[in-house]
Write a protein that holds these residues in place. Structure first.
Motif, PDB file in Angstrom:
ATOM      1  N   GLY A  31       0.832  -1.342  -0.241  1.00 42.76           N
ATOM      2  CA  GLY A  31      -0.573  -0.208   0.103  1.00 42.76           C
ATOM      3  C   GLY A  31       0.644   1.482  -0.282  1.00 42.76           C
ATOM      4  N   MET A  32       2.118   1.237   0.556  1.00 45.03           N
ATOM      5  CA  MET A  32       2.861   2.102  -0.169  1.00 45.03           C
ATOM      6  C   MET A  32       2.850   2.703  -1.471  1.00 45.03           C
ATOM      7  SD  MET A  32       5.382   1.742   3.649  1.00 45.03           S
ATOM      8  CE  MET A  32       5.608   0.441   3.194  1.00 45.03           C
ATOM      9  N   GLY A  33       3.433   3.507  -1.360  1.00 41.30           N
ATOM     10  CA  GLY A  33       4.148   4.656  -3.470  1.00 41.30           C
ATOM     11  C   GLY A  33       5.699   4.095  -3.517  1.00 41.30           C
ATOM     12  N   PRO A  34       5.279   4.475  -4.710  1.00 37.31           N
ATOM     13  CA  PRO A  34       7.410   3.753  -6.108  1.00 37.31           C
ATOM     14  C   PRO A  34       7.820   4.418  -4.589  1.00 37.31           C
ATOM     15  CG  PRO A  34       5.555   4.064  -6.998  1.00 37.31           C
ATOM     16  CD  PRO A  34       4.996   4.979  -5.402  1.00 37.31           C
ATOM     17  N   GLU A  35       8.043   5.775  -4.394  1.00 36.58           N
ATOM     18  CA  GLU A  35       9.635   6.765  -3.520  1.00 36.58           C
ATOM     19  C   GLU A  35       9.983   5.959  -2.156  1.00 36.58           C
ATOM     20  OE1 GLU A  35       5.180   7.962  -1.396  1.00 36.58           O
ATOM     21  OE2 GLU A  35       5.905   7.552  -3.326  1.00 36.58           O
ATOM     22  N   LYS A  36       9.338   4.746  -1.776  1.00 32.67           N
ATOM     23  CA  LYS A  36       9.810   3.859  -0.552  1.00 32.67           C
ATOM     24  C   LYS A  36      10.605   2.636  -1.595  1.00 32.67           C
ATOM     25  CE  LYS A  36       7.575   6.391   2.760  1.00 32.67           C
ATOM     26  NZ  LYS A  36       8.328   7.209   3.832  1.00 32.67           N
ATOM     27  N   THR A  37      10.670   3.048  -2.483  1.00 30.10           N
ATOM     28  CA  THR A  37      11.127   1.829  -3.468  1.00 30.10           C
ATOM     29  C   THR A  37      13.146   1.469  -2.141  1.00 30.10           C
ATOM     30  OG1 THR A  37      10.223   1.582  -5.050  1.00 30.10           O
ATOM     31  CG2 THR A  37      12.223   0.279  -4.493  1.00 30.10           C
ATOM     32  N   SER A  38      13.141   2.384  -2.366  1.00 31.85           N
ATOM     33  CA  SER A  38      14.888   2.884  -1.784  1.00 31.85           C
ATOM     34  C   SER A  38      15.443   1.696   0.204  1.00 31.85           C
ATOM     35  CB  SER A  38      15.121   3.808  -1.172  1.00 31.85           C
ATOM     36  OG  SER A  38      15.150   4.654  -0.968  1.00 31.85           O
ATOM     37  N   PHE A  39      13.679   2.738   0.239  1.00 28.44           N
ATOM     38  CA  PHE A  39      13.866   2.148   2.007  1.00 28.44           C
ATOM     39  C   PHE A  39      13.992   0.318   1.634  1.00 28.44           C
ATOM     40  CE2 PHE A  39      11.966   0.545   5.935  1.00 28.44           C
ATOM     41  CZ  PHE A  39      12.544   1.518   6.393  1.00 28.44           C
ATOM     42  N   PHE A  40      13.174  -0.216   0.875  1.00 23.52           N
ATOM     43  CA  PHE A  40      13.232  -2.039   0.932  1.00 23.52           C
ATOM     44  C   PHE A  40      14.130  -2.505   0.438  1.00 23.52           C
ATOM     45  CE2 PHE A  40       8.368  -0.494   1.363  1.00 23.52           C
ATOM     46  CZ  PHE A  40       8.156  -2.019   2.006  1.00 23.52           C
ATOM     47  N   GLN A  41      14.939  -1.177  -0.722  1.00 28.83           N
ATOM     48  CA  GLN A  41      16.459  -1.872  -1.247  1.00 28.83           C
ATOM     49  C   GLN A  41      17.956  -1.878  -0.496  1.00 28.83           C
ATOM     50  OE1 GLN A  41      16.582   0.484  -4.583  1.00 28.83           O
ATOM     51  NE2 GLN A  41      15.398  -0.757  -5.453  1.00 28.83           N
ATOM     52  N   ALA A  42      17.431  -0.969   0.775  1.00 29.53           N
ATOM     53  CA  ALA A  42      18.463  -0.741   2.297  1.00 29.53           C
ATOM     54  C   ALA A  42      18.387  -2.131   3.144  1.00 29.53           C
ATOM     55  CB  ALA A  42      18.468   0.023   2.322  1.00 29.53           C
ATOM     56  N   LEU A  43      16.719  -2.499   2.355  1.00 34.06           N
ATOM     57  CA  LEU A  43      17.188  -3.678   3.932  1.00 34.06           C
ATOM     58  C   LEU A  43      16.864  -5.653   2.951  1.00 34.06           C
ATOM     59  CD1 LEU A  43      13.685  -2.278   5.648  1.00 34.06           C
ATOM     60  CD2 LEU A  43      16.089  -3.406   6.781  1.00 34.06           C
TER      61      LEU A  43
END
Length: 315
Positions: free
Chosen positions: A129-141
């Motif tokens: 449900g989160m927008g594409p701007e949070k993609t980098s956050f998932f990539q860091a994890l």
């Protein structure tokens, strides 16, 4: 209401703790990490009528126990357990029932950075449900994601935090964004004290069958050792008697010596065919009985069919 001074409060606390140890023979030593005052109040209410909860500073608890050890030396066993955030749950009821009540009172809580994870934490695959701007956050994890209909979707289930590990700041932030509260906090039973005996709470899970199984395993080991070293015990005597009887039977079979218990064995060795005939006789009797039963049933069917022959459909 006038607030009592510190010395009076300590004296009353010592007296209260000593009275509880005298009145209640069973005590749970519990950890109270991450348990708030509101949750503690709910725990006290749920245990009302079954148990009494008492908290306090470790130094005061130790001092009170040492003072009361003059009347009950078994309380010394509790001293090594008084470390960290601990308290006591006093009861006279069945320990299993009280334990279930204690463990029922747990509250969901978010994962805080720096806290030790009491359980494994998994993040299931699916749309966040989160927008594409949070993609980098998932990539860091190192979490594999894709964009689906304008929102981030987790491709695979992720083992985010392992039990016993510290919660990282990024892990805590992710769980907060996903609105996940993975941890449940409540009183944790560390040790159980019952009439002078101190033991682990896992002991309460043992059943009578488990105890009997462990006892019989011990008896078997004692019998084996006793037979090996030739030292008679209550566990090995039955085996020794049986082994002795086998030796006597072997001697009787090889010689002319005989006794009542050996007569049937010697008779069998003298004429094995006699026992074969005796064993076959009951089988033959059973076969004759079955044939007679079949013949009787057949005769009854014939009689019934003969009776039906004398009647017509419109008689």
């Amino acid at each position: 209401m006038v607030k009592e001074d510190k010395a009076t409060w300590k004296a009353n606390y010592f007296l209260r703790l000593q009275e509880l140890f005298e009145e209640y023979p069973k005590v749970f030593v519990v950890g109270v990490d991450n348990v708030g005052s509101k949750q503690m109040q709910q725990i006290r209410i749920s245990l009302r009528g079954m148990a009494v909860v008492l908290m306090g500073k470790n130094t005061m608890i130790r001092r009170a126990i040492r003072t009361h050890m003059k009347q009950n030396t078994d309380l010394e066993k509790l001293l090594p357990e008084i470390k960290g955030n601990v308290g006591f749950v006093f009861t006279k009821h069945d320990l299993k029932e009280v334990r279930e009540k204690i463990l029922e009172n747990k509250v969901a809580a978010p994962a805080k950075a720096g806290a030790l994870a009491p359980v494994d934490v998994f993040v299931n695959k699916g749309n966040t449900g989160m927008g594409p701007e949070k993609t980098s956050f998932f990539q860091a994890l190192s979490i594999a994601t894709k964009i689906s209909r304008g929102t981030i979707e987790i491709i695979n289930d992720v083992h985010l935090i392992k039990k016993g590990e510290k919660v990282g700041a990024s892990d805590a932030s992710l769980l907060q964004m996903l609105h996940m509260m993975p941890f449940f906090y409540g009183l944790v039973i560390r040790q159980v004290y019952d009439s002078g005996a101190l033991f682990s709470p896992e002991v309460l899970d043992l059943t009578d069958e488990d105890l009997l199984k462990q006892f019989m395993a011990g008896v078997t080991q004692v019998a084996s050792v006793s037979l090996a070293i030739g030292y008679p015990t209550a566990a090995s005597v039955p085996h020794s008697v049986i082994n002795g009887f086998k030796k006597l039977l072997a001697v009787a079979a090889a010689t002319e010596i005989t006794f009542k218990e050996a007569e049937s064995a010697k008779a069998f060795l003298a004429d094995p065919s006699a026992f074969q005939v005796a064993a076959a006789a009951p089988d033959a009797c059973d076969g004759d009985a079955k044939e007679e039963t079949k013949e009787e049933a057949k005769e009854e069917e014939e009689e019934e069919s003969d009776d039906d022959m004398g009647f017509g459909l419109f008689d």
